[in-house]
Write an enzyme that holds these catalytic residues in place. Structure first.
Site, PDB file in Angstrom:
ATOM      1  N   ARG A 282       0.824  -1.207   0.000  1.00  0.00           N
ATOM      2  CA  ARG A 282       0.000   0.000   0.000  1.00  0.00           C
ATOM      3  C   ARG A 282       0.858   1.256   0.000  1.00  0.00           C
ATOM      4  O   ARG A 282       0.534   2.250  -0.664  1.00  0.00           O
ATOM      5  CB  ARG A 282      -0.917  -0.001   1.229  1.00  0.00           C
ATOM      6  CG  ARG A 282      -1.795   1.238   1.377  1.00  0.00           C
ATOM      7  CD  ARG A 282      -2.831   1.334   0.278  1.00  0.00           C
ATOM      8  NE  ARG A 282      -3.678   2.500   0.463  1.00  0.00           N
ATOM      9  CZ  ARG A 282      -4.765   2.759  -0.259  1.00  0.00           C
ATOM     10  NH1 ARG A 282      -5.135   1.915  -1.206  1.00  0.00           N
ATOM     11  NH2 ARG A 282      -5.478   3.841  -0.038  1.00  0.00           N
ATOM     12  N   GLU A 283       1.930   1.251   0.746  1.00  0.00           N
ATOM     13  CA  GLU A 283       2.744   2.451   0.913  1.00  0.00           C
ATOM     14  C   GLU A 283       3.544   2.794  -0.340  1.00  0.00           C
ATOM     15  O   GLU A 283       3.590   3.953  -0.752  1.00  0.00           O
ATOM     16  CB  GLU A 283       3.713   2.267   2.095  1.00  0.00           C
ATOM     17  CG  GLU A 283       3.053   2.270   3.459  1.00  0.00           C
ATOM     18  CD  GLU A 283       2.674   3.667   3.923  1.00  0.00           C
ATOM     19  OE1 GLU A 283       3.007   4.651   3.219  1.00  0.00           O
ATOM     20  OE2 GLU A 283       2.044   3.786   4.982  1.00  0.00           O
ATOM     21  N   SER A 284       4.207   1.822  -0.928  1.00  0.00           N
ATOM     22  CA  SER A 284       5.172   2.122  -1.993  1.00  0.00           C
ATOM     23  C   SER A 284       4.997   1.307  -3.258  1.00  0.00           C
ATOM     24  O   SER A 284       5.737   1.529  -4.224  1.00  0.00           O
ATOM     25  CB  SER A 284       6.595   1.881  -1.470  1.00  0.00           C
ATOM     26  OG  SER A 284       6.793   0.489  -1.230  1.00  0.00           O
TER      27      SER A 284
ATOM     28  N   TYR B   7      -7.019   3.540   3.697  1.00  0.00           N
ATOM     29  CA  TYR B   7      -5.754   2.853   3.976  1.00  0.00           C
ATOM     30  C   TYR B   7      -5.995   1.609   4.827  1.00  0.00           C
ATOM     31  O   TYR B   7      -5.497   0.519   4.512  1.00  0.00           O
ATOM     32  CB  TYR B   7      -4.822   3.821   4.696  1.00  0.00           C
ATOM     33  CG  TYR B   7      -3.446   3.286   5.008  1.00  0.00           C
ATOM     34  CD1 TYR B   7      -2.405   3.434   4.099  1.00  0.00           C
ATOM     35  CD2 TYR B   7      -3.173   2.662   6.219  1.00  0.00           C
ATOM     36  CE1 TYR B   7      -1.125   2.968   4.387  1.00  0.00           C
ATOM     37  CE2 TYR B   7      -1.909   2.188   6.513  1.00  0.00           C
ATOM     38  CZ  TYR B   7      -0.895   2.340   5.597  1.00  0.00           C
ATOM     39  OH  TYR B   7       0.365   1.867   5.896  1.00  0.00           O
TER      40      TYR B   7
END
Length: 642
Positions: free
Chosen positions: A502-504, A610
């Site tokens: 999800r982040e990168s 998120y």
């Protein structure tokens, strides 16, 4: 450097067979010559560089050497040289990159012929657009120049200094009118650009002076709108003044705005667009400020406004109160398409359960439980069904594979990756995707996955919109590292993988606008603190681009959050995104809630999305790697009061 773990998807979702793509490999000599040529340029050894460059015409990165050489010599370049480079660099980001740099250099020098040679079409950036239209005026194509001036003028924010001369020429030609100054004043009012608003007000003349002074006065004190006697003429200017002021007033006092709106809409013939803009703004701030009286009025306007975003905001407020009749009524006020989303179908099923309509709820949940997302997995939990991956990966066509084998863009990406020019490789990949059709994007996604270019594989699959290609969109990357540090910190490896995804999107060199870095997007201050806590020597932010260091520190931070929130992954995930201090404030607002209501009513949309994404990604990784008895949430997490 840690090598990424090989792809390891479970048998339930077989990986695609290897692509047979033959790209000409670069020889060690070619690579060495390229490196020497770059080094010669850095050291200013031009003669040596030119000798080396002659031997590299067939090198995929020869165009990069040309870019470096020309980019350092903007003062000496002719327009024809730049135009030639742009033509040779077609399909690469380097052409537009050198074009922008050259135009920014020659624009202030008023080299208009050169400017139009290099940019025969209007550029994108505002500053260069101003230079372009000044060039058109000097060339004698005044209609193009003045049309551009008008377009650039109509902005609610101040424009670059490069536009000043253009605006002056346009004004001297007698083409700037009071109406255009007024229109820009209204834009500046909405943009809350006080300085620009004051400046424009001083430019008005004639009858517009009165309107300008009135607008300026109301900007500084919107409550002066209560003085009804000041607004007598029902004309477009007065209606615009009232509309702009009402929209500003509602930010601080929705009730006052409602009272004034009820008066003025009876006295003036506002357009439908003005009415909708005013009422949407009042509704938005009535809900945002949780003003009970204003919200009651806003509720009466939702159906007519037909604004899904405002209705959803109100649904969440009523959901937090667990006012099920109100939630049902509001969901039914959404557009038909929005009502059918898994999100609101899940909540309609929960309302049916609350009302004792178990059969109806079961049928509704069954319709979404076979999908692959957070709500589908909630529905599966309710029905005690297995989670579904709904996976299906298209294979590359023969023609797309053939195209890749001759793709100059892909050859550049390969060479840049081999040369560790990762930023340039990313830019080339974006261009490659932009100018490829979906068939070619599918092939690119497969190829990138096989090369271990995880974030490239993900981005290509997304651009191709192959949403069910789970093995491409959710690669098992850096598996050994995730497993090692998950075991060390006694956390779930799929949680770490889901957060990194999800982040990168597994871009180890990712850097956010807020300065978060690496696979797990760690803030430098957080990384430094975690390094101190686990006795790891911290060697600066550059080490956050190393997968091993990033995952080591990220896993330690997750462990800390889980400990802080009693091993509750929902709260730990939310904290990872929004910060523990915010989570504590959301938990301690005096309204204990079930887990699903709490997640749905997280105040920040970014954090809400998120949490839901990471929870679903955990299921995907757990199922995809063959784990048994997968649970999105533990019994303890579901039964906790939030």
């Amino acid at each position: 450097m840690v090598v990424a773990a090989p792809f390891s998807w479970s048998n339930s979702t077989p990986a695609a067979p290897p692509l047979s793509i033959e790209l000409e490999a670069l020889s060690a000599q070619q690579q060495q010559q390229y490196s020497k040529a770059r080094q010669a340029l850095r050291k200013g050894q031009v003669s040596n560089y030119k000798v080396l460059r002659k031997q590299l015409d067939d090198h995929p990165l020869a165009i990069y050497l040309d870019y470096y050489y020309l980019g350092d010599r903007l003062k000496q370049l002719s327009a024809d040289q730049v135009a030639d480079f742009i033509a040779r660099a077609k399909g690469s980001p380097l052409g537009p990159r050198l074009q922008r740099r050259y135009l920014k250099y020659i624009g202030p020098k008023r080299r208009w012929d050169d400017f139009l040679t290099v940019s025969p079409k209007e550029p994108v950036s505002t500053e260069l657009r101003c230079y372009y239209h000044r060039a058109q005026l000097q060339k004698g194509t005044k209609e193009i120049g003045y049309d551009g001036a008008e377009s650039l003028w109509l902005s609610g924010t101040s424009q670059p200094k490069a536009c000043d001369v253009l605006f002056d020429e346009w004004t001297k030609a007698g083409l700037r009118t009071n109406e255009q100054i007024w229109e820009r004043m209204l834009l500046a009012f909405d943009a809350r650009e006080r300085g620009l608003l004051s400046y424009l007000n001083r430019k008005l003349s004639g009858d517009y002076r009165r309107y300008g002074e009135q607008l300026w006065s109301l900007y500084n004190s919107p409550k002066r709108l209560k003085k009804h006697s000041s607004f007598k003429q029902d004309n477009s200017e007065t209606r615009a003044i009232i509309s702009a002021t009402l929209r500003k007033l509602t930010r601080t006092s929705p009730q006052t705005a409602i009272a004034q709106w009820q008066h003025y809409q009876q006295q003036f013939t506002f357009t439908q667009a003005q009415k909708a803009a005013i009422e949407k703004q009042i509704v938005r701030y009535a809900f945002a400020r949780k003003d009970a009286e204003a919200s009651a009025w806003a509720d009466t306007r939702l159906a007519d406004l037909a604004a899904n975003d405002l209705t959803e905001r109100r649904i969440r407020q009523q959901l937090k109160k667990q006012d099920w009749p109100a939630v049902k009524r509001l969901i039914e006020a959404l557009s038909p398409e929005q009502q059918q989303s898994e999100r609101w179908q899940y909540w309609l099923a929960k309302i049916e359960q609350h009302n004792g309509l178990q059969q109806a709820a079961t049928e509704r949940l069954q319709r979404i439980a076979g999908n692959r997302n957070y709500y589908a997995y909630l529905a599966a939990d309710e029905l005690k069904l297995d989670y579904q991956l709904a996976a299906s990966t298209p294979q590359p066509t023969a023609s797309s594979i053939e195209q890749l084998s001759t793709s100059k863009g892909l050859a550049r990406v390969r060479a840049l990756m081999a040369n560790e020019q990762y930023g340039d490789a990313n830019s080339e990949w974006i261009y490659l995707l932009r100018y490829s059709d979906d068939d070619k994007r599918v092939a690119l996604s497969h190829y990138a996955q096989q090369q271990g270019w995880w974030h490239f594989a993900i981005s290509a699959a997304i651009r191709a919109q192959i949403w069910d290609a789970i093995d491409l969109r959710f690669p098992i990357a850096y598996q050994d590292l995730f497993t090692t540090f998950a075991d060390m910190r006694k956390v779930d490896d799929t949680l770490l993988m889901a957060i990194a995804r999800r982040e990168s999107s597994y871009n180890r060199y990712a850097r956010s606008p807020k300065d978060a870095r690496g696979l797990m997007q760690l803030m430098p201050a957080t990384a430094k603190e975690m390094a101190r806590r686990i006795n790891l020597r911290y060697r600066g932010v550059s080490t956050l681009y190393q997968p091993e260091t990033n995952i080591r520190l990220g896993s330690a931070y997750i462990q800390r959050l889980l400990k802080q929130f009693n091993q509750n992954s929902v709260l730990a995930i939310a904290s990872y995104n929004a910060g523990p201090h915010r989570i504590n404030s959301w938990l301690n607002d005096g309204t204990p809630l079930p887990f699903d209501v709490w997640i749905e009513t997280i105040p920040f949309r970014e954090t809400r999305d998120y949490v839901q994404a990471v929870l679903a990604y955990q299921v995907i990784y757990a199922k995809g790697t063959g784990q048994e008895n997968v649970e999105m949430l533990t019994t303890q997490e579901k039964s906790a009061s939030y």
